[in-house]
Design a protein around this motif. Sequence first.
Motif, PDB file in Angstrom:
ATOM      1  N   UNK A  26       7.290  -4.151  -2.431  1.00  0.00           N
ATOM      2  CA  UNK A  26       7.008  -4.930  -3.636  1.00  0.00           C
ATOM      3  C   UNK A  26       6.984  -4.040  -4.862  1.00  0.00           C
ATOM      4  N   UNK A  27       7.149  -4.686  -6.032  1.00  0.00           N
ATOM      5  CA  UNK A  27       7.046  -3.987  -7.310  1.00  0.00           C
ATOM      6  C   UNK A  27       5.945  -4.654  -8.109  1.00  0.00           C
ATOM      7  N   UNK A  28       5.375  -3.885  -9.022  1.00  0.00           N
ATOM      8  CA  UNK A  28       4.278  -4.426  -9.815  1.00  0.00           C
ATOM      9  C   UNK A  28       4.261  -3.793 -11.209  1.00  0.00           C
ATOM     10  N   UNK A  29       3.968  -4.609 -12.222  1.00  0.00           N
ATOM     11  CA  UNK A  29       3.711  -4.078 -13.564  1.00  0.00           C
ATOM     12  C   UNK A  29       2.359  -4.617 -13.995  1.00  0.00           C
ATOM     13  N   UNK A 176       4.351   0.165 -10.694  1.00  0.00           N
ATOM     14  CA  UNK A 176       4.340   0.755  -9.362  1.00  0.00           C
ATOM     15  C   UNK A 176       5.275   0.036  -8.393  1.00  0.00           C
ATOM     16  N   UNK A 177       5.652   0.774  -7.362  1.00  0.00           N
ATOM     17  CA  UNK A 177       6.472   0.200  -6.298  1.00  0.00           C
ATOM     18  C   UNK A 177       5.857   0.618  -4.974  1.00  0.00           C
ATOM     19  N   UNK A 178       5.813  -0.326  -4.031  1.00  0.00           N
ATOM     20  CA  UNK A 178       5.270  -0.067  -2.702  1.00  0.00           C
ATOM     21  C   UNK A 178       6.458   0.188  -1.779  1.00  0.00           C
ATOM     22  N   UNK A 179       6.515   1.383  -1.180  1.00  0.00           N
ATOM     23  CA  UNK A 179       7.687   1.761  -0.405  1.00  0.00           C
ATOM     24  C   UNK A 179       7.358   1.988   1.069  1.00  0.00           C
ATOM     25  N   UNK A 219       3.843   3.788   1.014  1.00  0.00           N
ATOM     26  CA  UNK A 219       3.436   4.634  -0.101  1.00  0.00           C
ATOM     27  C   UNK A 219       3.609   3.870  -1.409  1.00  0.00           C
ATOM     28  N   UNK A 220       2.652   4.092  -2.308  1.00  0.00           N
ATOM     29  CA  UNK A 220       2.732   3.427  -3.602  1.00  0.00           C
ATOM     30  C   UNK A 220       3.005   4.489  -4.662  1.00  0.00           C
ATOM     31  N   UNK A 221       4.098   4.319  -5.405  1.00  0.00           N
ATOM     32  CA  UNK A 221       4.454   5.267  -6.462  1.00  0.00           C
ATOM     33  C   UNK A 221       4.170   4.615  -7.805  1.00  0.00           C
TER      34      UNK A 221
END
Lengths: 371, 175
Positions: A26-29, A176-179, A219-221
């Motif tokens: 997922x992606x998040x702003x 962020x992006x959850x990878x 992992x969350x970047x």
Amino acid sequence: MTLDSFLASPSDAAKRSGPNDRIVLSSRVRLARNLRGFPFPGWAKKGDRLKSLEIIREAVSGLPQMENAFAEAMDNLNPLDKQILVERHLISREHAAKTVGSGLVISKDESLCVMINEEDHLRMQALRPGLQIRQLWQVMDEFDSALEKKLDLAFNSKLGYLTACPTNVGTGIRVSAMLHLPGLVLAEQVNQIIQAVNKLGFAVRGLYGEGTEALGNVFQVSNQMTLGEGEIEIVERLSKVVAQLIEHEENARQKQIEKSPKTVLNHIGRAYGILANAHSISSKETMNLLSLMRLGIDLGLFPGTDRNLMDELFLITQPAHLQKNYTEKLSAEERDLLRADMLRDRLLKVSRPIPRFPGAEGTTLDKPASP
Amino acid sequence: MLCDVCKKNEATVHLTQIVENKMQTIDLCEGCSKAKGVDDPTGFSLASLLVGLGVSQEESTASATTPATEPSEELRCGTCGFTAADFKKAGRLGCPDCYQTFAEQLEGLLKTMHKGTKHTGKIPGSHPARDVAEQVRELQTLLEQAVQTEDFERAAVLRDEIKKLKAQPNPVRTA
């Protein structure tokens, strides 16, 4: 309306898809905003918090994006509901601990969530599956522009948007992006990669931000700096880093299959074996093994099994989602038993992994490590 | 591994939390985790648990947000009553006006935390600074065009205008 009837079922939630969701979960702003003339929530007295909550809740609920939204005060939610929201990544752990004077508004499609009086008066986030950082910034920018017409936000031209913590001042943005990076973990390259990403000014955290050890190889970047760099710059830089991480992960998977096919098959086969046959299993072990099975699906070892099933199991085996099915309070030991029962049941229809990678011929042994 | 609280039973609950980029871990047995309300998945602060256990406060609150310069402990925000000591303890500020009250202490801190010390991102539509920022942006576009067409005389004029606009004290709206 109860939270339970509002939220999509775990199986529907797991069916949501987006670009590159094989690796990007997922992606998040997220934007942090505060009202002028009110103390920040952590310093505000109850009366001020209730007042700001009311003002913000009304403004947020009135936006077209929030039609038929779920809006509630935190003191009206029980601990289990709050933990469900954390497991769905809709609210932070910090917000789950809030009671009187805090609230939340979640859009109908669950892609927008506003936390009211968390660390800041407003923490608004847009969340979508797959890699959609650029689109999410547009969504959030529009939402913020509509909201600023209704609220007097704390802003000064030198420091930008003023936030409770100086680490968020300026743009107040956290992208962020959850990878899912099992390939890099198996190849023992992930620490190297994390260091490189850190050097670029981005933080790498675990599934819920806890510890460096990422549960389920997730992992969350995210960006760390919010002042002295514009939103678009941040969004573009993070998008590029994520695109590179996707490439590294794909390469690592390919290389592992070529170099040590037996090791990879062994990991995935054992993961399936335990998940499908265990009678007691912890949440942590479940996540780590589901990650390996998800990798197996990506690599074609489970023909006919959809990746969505792994995402659904990942969600429903977490403590609050598991507890939700039972009226009596479960202990950790009882949860481990019931989790194992559920996994055995759900994996009945999933056949054991095929013994070799599609396209590979005969038995291939691992190549000996080069001297 | 024994429980950190009772030091008797085997620890079965292992917690890790990141606070201000610092990792804290604690291991509890089932009984103590219940007594501490940790099994109740409502979210809680590990720091407060650790403090209660006598783990040095230093370790649980030391963070990147500790001001680089020693703040005068008497400094107090006229709007919300927040003091420099409060900031040192919480790592958070009291209200938006604190940024002005503690400007001096924050300056160095912001420098180490961020890419710059001046906001370069979005500006609310109603803010007067938006006009200046937009003017600068427009002039910069014209400047680029002038340079491309090698109209250096015009470019010089535009450059000076941009300089003048940027030098203006930023209009700060007061409530």
